[in-house]
Motif scaffolding. Sequence first.
Motif, PDB file in Angstrom:
ATOM      1  N   THR A   5       0.869  -1.173   0.000  1.00 46.28           N
ATOM      2  CA  THR A   5       0.000   0.000   0.000  1.00 46.28           C
ATOM      3  C   THR A   5       0.902   1.217   0.000  1.00 46.28           C
ATOM      4  O   THR A   5       2.116   1.104   0.151  1.00 46.28           O
ATOM      5  CB  THR A   5      -0.898   0.043   1.264  1.00 46.28           C
ATOM      6  N   GLU A 178      -3.015  -6.776   8.467  1.00 44.34           N
ATOM      7  CA  GLU A 178      -2.961  -5.648   9.404  1.00 44.34           C
ATOM      8  C   GLU A 178      -1.573  -5.458   9.999  1.00 44.34           C
ATOM      9  O   GLU A 178      -1.203  -4.340  10.389  1.00 44.34           O
ATOM     10  CB  GLU A 178      -4.016  -5.796  10.513  1.00 44.34           C
ATOM     11  N   LYS A 180       1.267  -6.208   8.195  1.00 42.20           N
ATOM     12  CA  LYS A 180       1.988  -5.580   7.075  1.00 42.20           C
ATOM     13  C   LYS A 180       1.647  -4.093   6.974  1.00 42.20           C
ATOM     14  O   LYS A 180       2.518  -3.265   6.685  1.00 42.20           O
ATOM     15  CB  LYS A 180       1.637  -6.284   5.765  1.00 42.20           C
ATOM     16  N   ALA A 181       0.385  -3.780   7.190  1.00 42.28           N
ATOM     17  CA  ALA A 181      -0.050  -2.390   7.050  1.00 42.28           C
ATOM     18  C   ALA A 181       0.572  -1.483   8.099  1.00 42.28           C
ATOM     19  O   ALA A 181       0.654  -0.267   7.902  1.00 42.28           O
ATOM     20  CB  ALA A 181      -1.577  -2.313   7.141  1.00 42.28           C
TER      21      ALA A 181
END
Length: 254
Positions: A5, A178, A180-181
């Motif tokens: 992202t 979540e 990784k984010a």
Amino acid sequence: MESFTTGIERYPTQDISPKDDAQRVLKVLKDGGIAIIPSNVGYGIVATDPEALCRIFNAKKRQPHKRHAMIGNYDLHKDIHNLPARGAEMVRRLTVDLDLPLGVVASYHPDHPIIKKIPEYLLNQSSVGGTMAMLVNGGKFQEELSKLASNEELPLLGSSANLTGTGTKVTVEEIEPEIKAAANIIIDYGRQKYSHPRPSSTMINFNDLRVLRFGACYHVIQDVFSRFYGIHLPDDPGRDILFSGHLANSNNVH
């Protein structure tokens, strides 16, 4: 450069370079960021900034009794931990002579410059009864990053890159979205080598020679204690019986 992202960088795309990748990670950490990094016992999530460490704690949904560990190397262990001669010799034999990964829990020097940079509330989340855990000999990347952080007297703290209770991940693909984010950079070196029968590090309290967690290379470590020191550590009951590998705080050496 591949991104999950916006704002999350994933390395390497082709070449693996622990030195270059460690420099990239250190820059992110010094800017207050969070990194997911490889070690030979699985992927960890780390930071040096106190607020970033709080974000890790929240992302993992950790309970208050859970602790951060220091990500280090043998030299940092010698500087920060305070062990009698026999315990120090055991750690050296396991991590240097036999090249085994190990979670070392021991008393520490509170006046060490790196320890003094940890805020009191964070130190309370990273220590138990005057002891601190440190992953030693976690692989080439961890060695490089630990050296860089130590040279700048930065406390490199973290834990496994997973939601609490779900087990250490040995590939980036296994890490929950979540987690990784929460990261600003991810160093992806593929599947890590110590995944069977358990990932994560074997953790031993060298103050009282007590096994705290069954982990990678445990059977080898158990043999070393028996063969060289006449100390019999408990058998690992296996993941089906004790998934986390964590033992209760009881005397388990005989």
